[in-house]
Scaffold this active site. Structure first.
Site, mmCIF file in Angstrom:
data_model
loop_
_atom_site.group_PDB
_atom_site.id
_atom_site.type_symbol
_atom_site.label_atom_id
_atom_site.label_comp_id
_atom_site.label_asym_id
_atom_site.label_seq_id
_atom_site.Cartn_x
_atom_site.Cartn_y
_atom_site.Cartn_z
ATOM 1 N N SER A 18 0.830 -1.215 0.000
ATOM 2 C CA SER A 18 0.000 0.000 0.000
ATOM 3 C C SER A 18 0.864 1.264 0.000
ATOM 4 O O SER A 18 0.474 2.279 -0.591
ATOM 5 C CB SER A 18 -0.972 -0.002 1.179
ATOM 6 O OG SER A 18 -0.304 0.123 2.406
ATOM 7 N N ILE A 101 16.193 -8.696 5.879
ATOM 8 C CA ILE A 101 17.342 -7.937 6.369
ATOM 9 C C ILE A 101 18.412 -7.954 5.289
ATOM 10 O O ILE A 101 18.752 -9.014 4.755
ATOM 11 C CB ILE A 101 17.863 -8.547 7.682
ATOM 12 C CG1 ILE A 101 16.810 -8.347 8.781
ATOM 13 C CG2 ILE A 101 19.195 -7.916 8.082
ATOM 14 C CD1 ILE A 101 17.129 -9.024 10.085
ATOM 15 N N HIS A 118 9.459 2.968 8.488
ATOM 16 C CA HIS A 118 9.319 2.094 9.650
ATOM 17 C C HIS A 118 8.142 2.601 10.484
ATOM 18 O O HIS A 118 8.029 3.808 10.733
ATOM 19 C CB HIS A 118 10.609 2.119 10.481
ATOM 20 C CG HIS A 118 10.543 1.214 11.667
ATOM 21 N ND1 HIS A 118 10.648 -0.159 11.554
ATOM 22 C CD2 HIS A 118 10.324 1.469 12.979
ATOM 23 C CE1 HIS A 118 10.520 -0.702 12.761
ATOM 24 N NE2 HIS A 118 10.327 0.262 13.638
ATOM 25 N N THR A 150 21.004 2.425 6.854
ATOM 26 C CA THR A 150 22.406 2.151 7.157
ATOM 27 C C THR A 150 22.513 0.684 7.558
ATOM 28 O O THR A 150 21.505 -0.027 7.579
ATOM 29 C CB THR A 150 22.908 3.047 8.306
ATOM 30 O OG1 THR A 150 22.101 2.785 9.467
ATOM 31 C CG2 THR A 150 22.828 4.515 7.946
ATOM 32 N N LEU A 153 19.939 -2.042 11.649
ATOM 33 C CA LEU A 153 18.516 -2.186 11.331
ATOM 34 C C LEU A 153 17.677 -1.055 11.943
ATOM 35 O O LEU A 153 17.774 -0.780 13.137
ATOM 36 C CB LEU A 153 18.019 -3.539 11.870
ATOM 37 C CG LEU A 153 16.563 -3.875 11.554
ATOM 38 C CD1 LEU A 153 16.381 -4.143 10.073
ATOM 39 C CD2 LEU A 153 16.099 -5.060 12.385
ATOM 40 N N GLU A 183 1.360 6.933 6.897
ATOM 41 C CA GLU A 183 2.503 6.507 6.075
ATOM 42 C C GLU A 183 2.262 6.842 4.606
ATOM 43 O O GLU A 183 3.180 7.233 3.878
ATOM 44 C CB GLU A 183 2.729 4.998 6.223
ATOM 45 C CG GLU A 183 3.231 4.575 7.588
ATOM 46 C CD GLU A 183 3.510 3.073 7.659
ATOM 47 O OE1 GLU A 183 4.044 2.510 6.691
ATOM 48 O OE2 GLU A 183 3.172 2.463 8.700
HETATM 49 C C1 GRF Z 1 4.175 -0.599 6.736
HETATM 50 O O1 GRF Z 1 3.593 -0.450 7.997
HETATM 51 C C2 GRF Z 1 5.615 -0.190 6.781
HETATM 52 O O2 GRF Z 1 5.875 0.843 7.671
HETATM 53 C C3 GRF Z 1 6.281 -1.445 7.258
HETATM 54 O O3 GRF Z 1 5.585 -2.494 6.637
HETATM 55 C C4 GRF Z 1 4.259 -2.057 6.329
HETATM 56 C C5 GRF Z 1 4.094 -2.273 4.859
HETATM 57 O O4 GRF Z 1 2.768 -2.091 4.439
HETATM 58 N N1 GRF Z 1 7.693 -1.397 6.972
HETATM 59 P P1 GRF Z 1 2.446 -2.044 2.872
HETATM 60 O O5 GRF Z 1 2.984 -3.334 2.254
HETATM 61 O O6 GRF Z 1 3.111 -0.825 2.299
HETATM 62 O O7 GRF Z 1 0.954 -1.993 2.789
#
Ligand code: GRF
Length: 205
Positions: A18, A101, A118, A150, A153, A183
């Site tokens: 998403s 990772i 994140h 970096t 993690l 996000e």
């Molecule tokens: C998001 O919460 C992002 O912050 C994390 O994984 C999730 C990914 O969601 N790293 P999507 O696949 O972008 O819907």
């Protein structure tokens, strides 16, 4: 603004995608190609069943799958990833829910042009299960962070953050949904800011 500059973006996903979709939509709506010479050139997944691949294909974006199970080591997997990525000569490699990772060698290869989102207010709560941990810690705010990647993690210079309230009775799922909707605004904005800076530094690259 730039004329001939070409700044391909490669996005790595593992699942729903998403955030990737939000970036693709922002690139179209905000005319990133005309403004920055930037377009989403490749969406790459380590999982063939990642739902985001369907969206990307429907948008006419190149997709690729590199299955981590097909490689004996992280180094071999990352080398195969890099080969696919480098074929697109990306200006920026965008991790968007990419659940692997990465090796130090991979991270160094894309130093300064590798970003991640994140779902916490870093440096709080690196790693997994961030929303449950934030609720259990009694946080009154939570959020998301876009940062340069970096070798450590979920560390690296912070490019942008979004803050949401933690509400009484919140479940990890409810909080995750509230954060995720932010996000989708934050990540495109952070990438546009990064591209803006590239254009300012090198107007006709
Ligand atoms: C998001 O919460 C992002 O912050 C994390 O994984 C999730 C990914 O969601 N790293 P999507 O696949 O972008 O819907």
């Amino acid at each position: 603004m730039t004329g001939r500059a070409d700044r391909p973006l490669v996005i790595l996903i593992s699942g729903t995608g998403s955030n990737m979709a939000a970036i693709v939509r922002a690139a179209q709506a905000q005319r990133w190609q005309a403004r920055y010479g930037a377009r989403v050139s490749l969406v790459l997944s380590n999982r063939p069943d990642a739902a985001g691949l369907v969206f990307a294909r429907a948008q006419g974006i190149d997709t690729a799958v590199v299955r981590h199970q097909d490689f004996a080591s992280r180094e071999d997997f990352d080398a195969a990833l890099a080969e696919r990525i480098d074929a697109h000569r990306p200006a920026l490699v965008v991790l968007a829910g990419f659940m692997r990772i990465l090796t130090p060698g991979f991270v160094q290869r894309y130093a300064g042009r590798l970003v991640n989102i994140h779902p916490s207010l870093l440096p709080a709560f690196p790693g997994l299960d961030t929303h449950r941990r934030a609720i259990e810690a009694g946080c009154t705010v939570a959020g998301a962070t876009v940062h340069q990647v970096t070798t450590e993690l979920d560390h690296g210079p912070i490019l942008a953050q979004a803050v949401v309230p933690v509400l009484p009775g919140d479940t990890p799922q409810a909080l995750a949904q509230r954060v995720l909707s932010q996000e989708h605004r934050l990540y495109p904005r952070a990438i546009a800011g990064w591209l803006e800076a590239q254009v300012a530094a090198q107007p006709a690259a």
